[in-house]
Write a protein that holds these residues in place. Structure first.
Motif, PDB file in Angstrom:
ATOM      1  N   TRP A   1       0.724  -1.420   0.118  1.00 43.63           N
ATOM      2  CA  TRP A   1       0.059   0.343  -0.104  1.00 43.63           C
ATOM      3  C   TRP A   1       0.573   1.162   0.333  1.00 43.63           C
TER       4      TRP A   1
ATOM      5  N   ASN B   1       2.245   1.912  -3.758  1.00 41.62           N
ATOM      6  CA  ASN B   1       0.859   2.061  -4.529  1.00 41.62           C
ATOM      7  C   ASN B   1       1.013   3.623  -4.024  1.00 41.62           C
ATOM      8  N   SER B   2       0.701   4.491  -2.913  1.00 40.60           N
ATOM      9  CA  SER B   2       0.661   6.039  -2.327  1.00 40.60           C
ATOM     10  C   SER B   2       1.938   6.111  -3.545  1.00 40.60           C
TER      11      SER B   2
ATOM     12  N   SER C   1       1.224   9.071  -6.316  1.00 39.16           N
ATOM     13  CA  SER C   1       1.928  10.340  -5.782  1.00 39.16           C
ATOM     14  C   SER C   1       2.814  11.064  -7.007  1.00 39.16           C
TER      15      SER C   1
ATOM     16  N   THR D   1      -2.933  14.232  -3.279  1.00 38.60           N
ATOM     17  CA  THR D   1      -2.886  12.929  -4.487  1.00 38.60           C
ATOM     18  C   THR D   1      -2.130  11.981  -2.952  1.00 38.60           C
ATOM     19  N   TRP D   2      -1.417  11.910  -2.196  1.00 37.95           N
ATOM     20  CA  TRP D   2      -1.671  10.987  -1.210  1.00 37.95           C
ATOM     21  C   TRP D   2      -2.887  10.834   0.059  1.00 37.95           C
TER      22      TRP D   2
ATOM     23  N   THR E   1      -4.413   2.366  -2.364  1.00 34.63           N
ATOM     24  CA  THR E   1      -3.213   3.231  -2.037  1.00 34.63           C
ATOM     25  C   THR E   1      -3.322   3.395  -0.318  1.00 34.63           C
TER      26      THR E   1
ATOM     27  N   GLN F   1      -4.290   4.860   2.142  1.00 32.33           N
ATOM     28  CA  GLN F   1      -5.184   5.567   2.749  1.00 32.33           C
ATOM     29  C   GLN F   1      -6.883   4.414   2.795  1.00 32.33           C
TER      30      GLN F   1
ATOM     31  N   THR G   1       1.699   7.532   7.950  1.00 32.58           N
ATOM     32  CA  THR G   1       0.874   8.232   6.825  1.00 32.58           C
ATOM     33  C   THR G   1       0.958   9.480   6.766  1.00 32.58           C
TER      34      THR G   1
END
Length: 296
Positions: free
Chosen positions: A91, A94-95, A99, A226-227, A244, A246, A270
């Motif tokens: 995850w 992916n983020s 981003s 985006t994040w 992601t 989040q 995060t």
């Protein structure tokens, strides 16, 4: 004839009124505005402090009533649960991919579009700029269904491409960079044109080195947006391997039970990249906004 009375001169050693003001300001080692801004900053930092303290509490301490304001002992069970989750690194990656790709594309396309609107005059340029800015007033709730249908036609649903393509360039990036380019003197570019540089070479060699504050501002704000995005990944992604960060954190909250220590620990992990990105570019924010937000 009688001589005109001489103008009295200030006696050396006596304090004049203009000199008293700097002396009064020197009594404080900081601006008086800090007396009002420091408590306000502390007020805004309280939620972050609460998340940090809750992340080192056990679930029993978090669920206790009345709630504990300070952990009785340090419990890292939430961090072990989060970092031990097999999907958490995926995850996070992916983020990071989404981003970084969005930031790079906004810097490239936003620079080209902003420079075109700032320095080039073509038929319908004003109308096109106004139309582009008008899209910023349209809420995402009105565009998410058409965007979903377009991504479905492209075969990108349930892939990271569905998160990247709709945000390849944003009107905000184009507008902010355009405003900054307008504040730069044209003489610098004209000198490069006389030396035989093309328009792209002028943009790369002359304009971009002077635009670092605006570029860093666009990069950080795009990264933050985006994040932290949850709504669009929730619509476009179905499989957990494409989640992601989040979206993955929502799996820690169940219908009948929520592991709050893991939720808080995941939120701390995060927030760290976002906080580091902001601290790295905070000096560029004021310079960019003040130089790009006034000239039309």
């Amino acid at each position: 004839m009688t001589a005109a009375p001489a103008t009295p001169r200030p006696v050396p050693g006596k304090d004049s009124r203009p000199a008293a003001a700097p002396r009064a300001r020197r009594r404080l080692p900081f601006s008086p505005w800090h007396l009002a801004l420091a408590p306000l900053a502390l007020l805004f930092a309280l939620p972050l402090l609460w998340v940090l303290l809750s992340s080192v509490m056990s679930d029993a301490q978090i669920n206790r009533f009345p709630p504990a304001l300070w952990p009785s002992h340090i419990d890292l069970g939430g961090y072990r649960y989060v970092l031990g989750n097999a999907m958490f690194p995926r995850w996070f990656a992916n983020s990071l991919i989404v981003s970084v790709a969005t930031v790079v594309s906004n810097l490239v396309f936003g620079t080209l579009g902003g420079y075109a609107f700032a320095r080039m005059r073509f038929a319908g340029s004003r109308l096109l700029l106004v139309t582009m800015l008008a899209t910023m007033a349209i809420p995402f709730q009105l565009t998410m269904i058409p965007t979903f249908l377009v991504m479905k036609r492209l075969g990108l649903i349930d892939t990271l491409g569905a998160l990247i393509v709709p945000s390849l360039v944003t009107p905000f990036a184009v507008f902010l960079l355009r405003q900054f380019f307008l504040s730069l003197p044209r003489e610098l570019e004209e000198a490069a044109w006389i030396d035989g540089c093309s328009r792209l070479r002028v943009l790369w060699s002359v304009v971009l080195p002077l635009s670092r504050p605006a570029l860093s501002t666009v990069a950080v704000l795009t990264f933050l947006t985006t994040w932290n995005d949850l709504t669009w990944p929730l619509i476009a992604i179905n499989h957990d391997t494409h989640y992601t960060l989040q979206l993955g954190l929502t799996t820690f909250q169940g219908l009948h039970h929520t592991k709050w220590s893991a939720v808080m620990a995941g939120n701390v992990v995060t927030v760290l990249p976002v906080l580091l990105a902001f601290l790295a570019a905070q000096k560029s924010f004021i310079q960019s906004i003040t130089s790009s937000g006034l000239k039309g």
